[in-house]
Design a protein around this motif. Sequence first.
Motif, PDB file in Angstrom:
ATOM      1  N   ARG A 112       0.871  -1.171   0.000  1.00 52.68           N
ATOM      2  CA  ARG A 112       0.000   0.000   0.000  1.00 52.68           C
ATOM      3  C   ARG A 112       0.906   1.218   0.000  1.00 52.68           C
ATOM      4  O   ARG A 112       1.728   1.383   0.895  1.00 52.68           O
ATOM      5  CB  ARG A 112      -0.911   0.015   1.216  1.00 52.68           C
ATOM      6  N   TRP A 113       0.751   2.027  -1.050  1.00 48.77           N
ATOM      7  CA  TRP A 113       1.528   3.257  -1.182  1.00 48.77           C
ATOM      8  C   TRP A 113       3.024   3.007  -1.022  1.00 48.77           C
ATOM      9  O   TRP A 113       3.737   3.744  -0.348  1.00 48.77           O
ATOM     10  CB  TRP A 113       1.030   4.332  -0.229  1.00 48.77           C
ATOM     11  N   GLY A 114       3.494   1.905  -1.622  1.00 40.74           N
ATOM     12  CA  GLY A 114       4.924   1.613  -1.657  1.00 40.74           C
ATOM     13  C   GLY A 114       5.481   0.902  -0.440  1.00 40.74           C
ATOM     14  O   GLY A 114       6.658   0.588  -0.402  1.00 40.74           O
ATOM     15  N   LYS A 115       4.660   0.633   0.558  1.00 44.17           N
ATOM     16  CA  LYS A 115       5.112  -0.063   1.761  1.00 44.17           C
ATOM     17  C   LYS A 115       4.520  -1.470   1.807  1.00 44.17           C
ATOM     18  O   LYS A 115       3.361  -1.687   1.436  1.00 44.17           O
ATOM     19  CB  LYS A 115       4.687   0.695   3.037  1.00 44.17           C
ATOM     20  N   ILE A 116       5.321  -2.408   2.281  1.00 46.01           N
ATOM     21  CA  ILE A 116       4.868  -3.794   2.394  1.00 46.01           C
ATOM     22  C   ILE A 116       3.937  -3.901   3.596  1.00 46.01           C
ATOM     23  O   ILE A 116       4.331  -3.629   4.720  1.00 46.01           O
ATOM     24  CB  ILE A 116       6.060  -4.753   2.580  1.00 46.01           C
ATOM     25  N   VAL A 117       2.706  -4.316   3.338  1.00 43.75           N
ATOM     26  CA  VAL A 117       1.765  -4.567   4.433  1.00 43.75           C
ATOM     27  C   VAL A 117       1.684  -6.058   4.737  1.00 43.75           C
ATOM     28  O   VAL A 117       1.258  -6.445   5.823  1.00 43.75           O
ATOM     29  CB  VAL A 117       0.368  -3.970   4.154  1.00 43.75           C
ATOM     30  N   SER A 118       2.108  -6.883   3.777  1.00 43.38           N
ATOM     31  CA  SER A 118       2.117  -8.330   3.991  1.00 43.38           C
ATOM     32  C   SER A 118       3.119  -8.973   3.048  1.00 43.38           C
ATOM     33  O   SER A 118       3.142  -8.674   1.861  1.00 43.38           O
ATOM     34  CB  SER A 118       0.718  -8.908   3.725  1.00 43.38           C
ATOM     35  N   LEU A 119       3.946  -9.840   3.611  1.00 43.01           N
ATOM     36  CA  LEU A 119       4.873 -10.654   2.827  1.00 43.01           C
ATOM     37  C   LEU A 119       4.711 -12.081   3.301  1.00 43.01           C
ATOM     38  O   LEU A 119       4.889 -12.380   4.480  1.00 43.01           O
ATOM     39  CB  LEU A 119       6.323 -10.192   3.023  1.00 43.01           C
ATOM     40  N   ARG A 120       4.337 -12.962   2.369  1.00 45.37           N
ATOM     41  CA  ARG A 120       4.164 -14.371   2.672  1.00 45.37           C
ATOM     42  C   ARG A 120       5.150 -15.146   1.786  1.00 45.37           C
ATOM     43  O   ARG A 120       5.198 -14.932   0.587  1.00 45.37           O
ATOM     44  CB  ARG A 120       2.733 -14.805   2.422  1.00 45.37           C
ATOM     45  N   ILE A 121       5.940 -16.020   2.420  1.00 41.88           N
ATOM     46  CA  ILE A 121       6.987 -16.749   1.709  1.00 41.88           C
ATOM     47  C   ILE A 121       6.640 -18.233   1.719  1.00 41.88           C
ATOM     48  O   ILE A 121       6.433 -18.819   2.780  1.00 41.88           O
ATOM     49  CB  ILE A 121       8.362 -16.522   2.364  1.00 41.88           C
ATOM     50  N   TYR A 122       6.595 -18.812   0.525  1.00 40.37           N
ATOM     51  CA  TYR A 122       6.292 -20.228   0.351  1.00 40.37           C
ATOM     52  C   TYR A 122       7.466 -20.891  -0.361  1.00 40.37           C
ATOM     53  O   TYR A 122       7.942 -20.379  -1.371  1.00 40.37           O
ATOM     54  CB  TYR A 122       5.041 -20.413  -0.510  1.00 40.37           C
ATOM     55  N   CYS A 123       7.929 -22.015   0.185  1.00 35.16           N
ATOM     56  CA  CYS A 123       8.992 -22.772  -0.469  1.00 35.16           C
ATOM     57  C   CYS A 123       8.869 -24.230  -0.039  1.00 35.16           C
ATOM     58  O   CYS A 123       7.948 -24.592   0.690  1.00 35.16           O
ATOM     59  CB  CYS A 123      10.370 -22.203  -0.128  1.00 35.16           C
ATOM     60  N   ASP A 124       9.810 -25.050  -0.472  1.00 36.83           N
ATOM     61  CA  ASP A 124       9.850 -26.452  -0.059  1.00 36.83           C
ATOM     62  C   ASP A 124      10.358 -26.481   1.378  1.00 36.83           C
ATOM     63  O   ASP A 124      11.565 -26.466   1.636  1.00 36.83           O
ATOM     64  CB  ASP A 124      10.765 -27.241  -0.997  1.00 36.83           C
TER      65      ASP A 124
END
Length: 154
Positions: A112-124
């Motif tokens: 939102r407006w250039g700021k991360i409000v959510s980061l979800r990381i998926y991997c093995d």
Amino acid sequence: MYHRIVEQKLRATFGDVNRGNYIPVVNGFAEQGLHWFSGTHALSGERSGPHDIARWYGRLALLFPDLTFTIVEVAVRGWPWNTTAMVEWTDKLHDRKGVEFTNSGVHVVKLRWGKIVSLRIYCDTARLAMVLRTLAEQGVEEATKEPIISRSRN
């Protein structure tokens, strides 16, 4: 044009991480931004706020000092007030004996407006858990720690 700018910023941030510079990604979060990593291991769980997110990236740097990402694809949609980006990647790192490990995954980023409000990381995560066990056997105590989880999101 906006989507291209977001893509370039994400690529630049991954480039910073590849050089061991985690400050730009930590500073990219909104004050109550959410950071989540799948699985059950020392890097898993959910945290929010700059302190816990910075602690998580500090742990990542300690565990994997030579971690590098190769971006496979970036997709961006939405507008500045509600943007979703997905970054598909492969990574490479070495254990303390020099054995190479790789993984692949996806970051799902909400901005939102250039700021991360959510980061979800998926991997093995099974592969990652195996790498963490290997590091623990090599004496890396941080690999056995409980996840860094924010107790309150207020």
